[in-house]
Design a protein around this motif. Structure first.
Motif, short mmCIF file in Angstrom:
data_model
loop_
_atom_site.label_atom_id
_atom_site.label_comp_id
_atom_site.label_asym_id
_atom_site.label_seq_id
_atom_site.Cartn_x
_atom_site.Cartn_y
_atom_site.Cartn_z
N CYS A 204 8.96 -40.38 45.23
CA CYS A 204 7.89 -39.47 45.67
C CYS A 204 6.57 -39.79 44.98
O CYS A 204 5.50 -39.71 45.60
N ARG A 205 6.63 -40.17 43.71
CA ARG A 205 5.40 -40.51 42.98
C ARG A 205 4.76 -41.77 43.55
O ARG A 205 3.54 -41.95 43.43
N SER A 206 5.55 -42.63 44.16
CA SER A 206 5.03 -43.92 44.65
C SER A 206 4.45 -43.82 46.06
O SER A 206 3.89 -44.80 46.55
N LEU A 207 4.57 -42.67 46.71
CA LEU A 207 4.15 -42.53 48.11
C LEU A 207 2.76 -41.90 48.21
O LEU A 207 2.39 -41.08 47.38
N ARG A 208 2.04 -42.27 49.26
CA ARG A 208 0.76 -41.66 49.57
C ARG A 208 0.69 -41.44 51.08
O ARG A 208 1.00 -42.35 51.86
N ASN A 209 0.22 -40.28 51.47
CA ASN A 209 0.11 -39.96 52.89
C ASN A 209 -1.05 -40.72 53.52
O ASN A 209 -2.20 -40.62 53.06
N VAL A 210 -0.78 -41.46 54.57
CA VAL A 210 -1.80 -42.33 55.16
C VAL A 210 -2.94 -41.51 55.75
O VAL A 210 -4.10 -41.94 55.71
N ARG A 211 -2.66 -40.34 56.27
CA ARG A 211 -3.72 -39.52 56.87
C ARG A 211 -4.67 -38.97 55.79
O ARG A 211 -5.88 -38.88 56.02
N ALA A 212 -4.12 -38.63 54.64
CA ALA A 212 -4.97 -38.17 53.55
C ALA A 212 -5.89 -39.29 53.08
O ALA A 212 -7.08 -39.07 52.80
N VAL A 213 -5.36 -40.50 53.00
CA VAL A 213 -6.17 -41.64 52.59
C VAL A 213 -7.23 -41.96 53.63
O VAL A 213 -8.40 -42.22 53.31
N GLN A 214 -6.85 -41.92 54.90
CA GLN A 214 -7.82 -42.18 55.96
C GLN A 214 -8.90 -41.11 56.01
O GLN A 214 -10.01 -41.36 56.50
#
Length: 324
Positions: A204-214
């Protein structure tokens, strides 16, 4: 088995609350139906009773089972030395306490001892502990945030003969919560990361939501969850993280003023989504308990999204991912 019921739908607040997330509540009804079949009754009942002690003030949705003698229950708080408990009982209770209080602190030695003593019961017991633990946390949230009596919006509407195993029921519940989508991606991701850090889930710590980044978030944004009160995050995001922390660390007695802050910052369906997200995200505690939370990437982070079914899609490119 008698139908598991947390409350009567005579409470209009409960009916309204279920209407905000009907798929999620119906899916959790199935989880409660499947729960008694996931592990033998004695371990589940011991776990349920101990969690109720640890989370004082939370109200259980399940009726007590007459499978543990009264004199055994009278010594439950002193289980490490009580002669009423055997090695399997102690394994269940040790794992339960560590799971509820600080799953990240489970040691390899505890895993070997507890899970070894539980044998082939281990997976069912750990799933059951998760349901009992976070079922209480959600019910406490519903009581404090919405005044739902008995902490309950779970009506037990599912048929007792639904024929679904607990893991399948949990999987459907997690997908139903993931499909809610009333919160903006960044708020959802900050809440998720706060829980990931609390439980020290490597995946979970290694994941990032692509929509939040975009949407403009980067690592400097996400790192602010660790000291969010002194961060530049918006007040709305800070309130979401305060609610997350309350559910994780003081679930039955929220800090003064938090409920008012939540209602001032979020609509009812948005705040309910935070509550359900925190509980859904905490399923990572199952993997952490088994030491099976390895990240998919050796270094850096991996970008993901949630599809229309509520499934996670991994390995995306923020420049042209699903959120693009």
């Amino acid at each position: 088995m008698a139908r598991v019921a947390a409350m009567s739908l005579d409470d209009p607040q409960a009916i309204e609350l279920r209407d905000l997330a009907p798929d999620a509540f119906e899916a959790f009804d199935l989880v409660l139906v499947a729960l008694p079949h996931a592990a033998p009754a004695r371990p589940v009942e011991l776990s349920r009773r101990r969690i109720a002690m640890l989370l004082q003030g939370a109200q259980d949705a399940l009726p007590p089972l007459d499978v543990v003698p009264v004199d055994h229950l009278e010594t439950l708080s002193s289980w490490p030395t009580s002669l009423h408990y055997d090695a399997v009982d102690r394994a269940v209770l040790e794992l339960t306490e560590q799971f509820v209080l600080d799953v990240a602190a489970i040691s390899e030695e505890q895993r070997r001892r507890c899970l070894g003593d539980l044998g082939d019961q281990a997976f069912g017991v750990v799933q059951s502990v998760y349901v009992l633990d976070h079922g209480l946390r959600v019910r406490a949230a519903l009581r404090q945030l919405y005044g739902v009596r008995h902490g309950a919006a779970f009506a037990g509407g599912a048929r007792p003969d639904a024929g679904v195993d607990l893991w399948s029921a949990l999987d459907e519940w997690m997908r139903a919560v993931a499909r809610l989508g009333r919160l903006d991606p960044l708020t959802t991701e900050l809440v998720r990361l706060r829980g990931a850090r609390a439980h020290d889930c490597r995946l979970c710590r290694s994941l990032r939501n692509v929509r939040a980044v975009q949407g403009g978030a980067d690592e400097s944004t996400f790192d602010q969850v660790d000291d969010y009160e002194r961060s530049s995050l918006s007040e709305r995001h800070k309130v979401a993280l305060r609610l997350t922390d309350a559910m994780l660390w003081q679930p039955t007695s929220y800090p003064p003023g938090l409920v008012e802050q939540v209602h001032a910052s979020f609509s009812a369906d948005e705040s309910l989504e935070i509550v359900l997200d925190v509980a859904r995200n905490a399923a990572n505690k199952i993997a952490v308990a088994f030491g099976a939370d390895q990240a998919n990437v050796a270094e850096g982070v991996e970008f993901y999204d949630v599809d229309e079914r509520g499934e996670l899609v991994y390995g995306l490119d923020p420049g042209r991912g699903r959120g693009a």
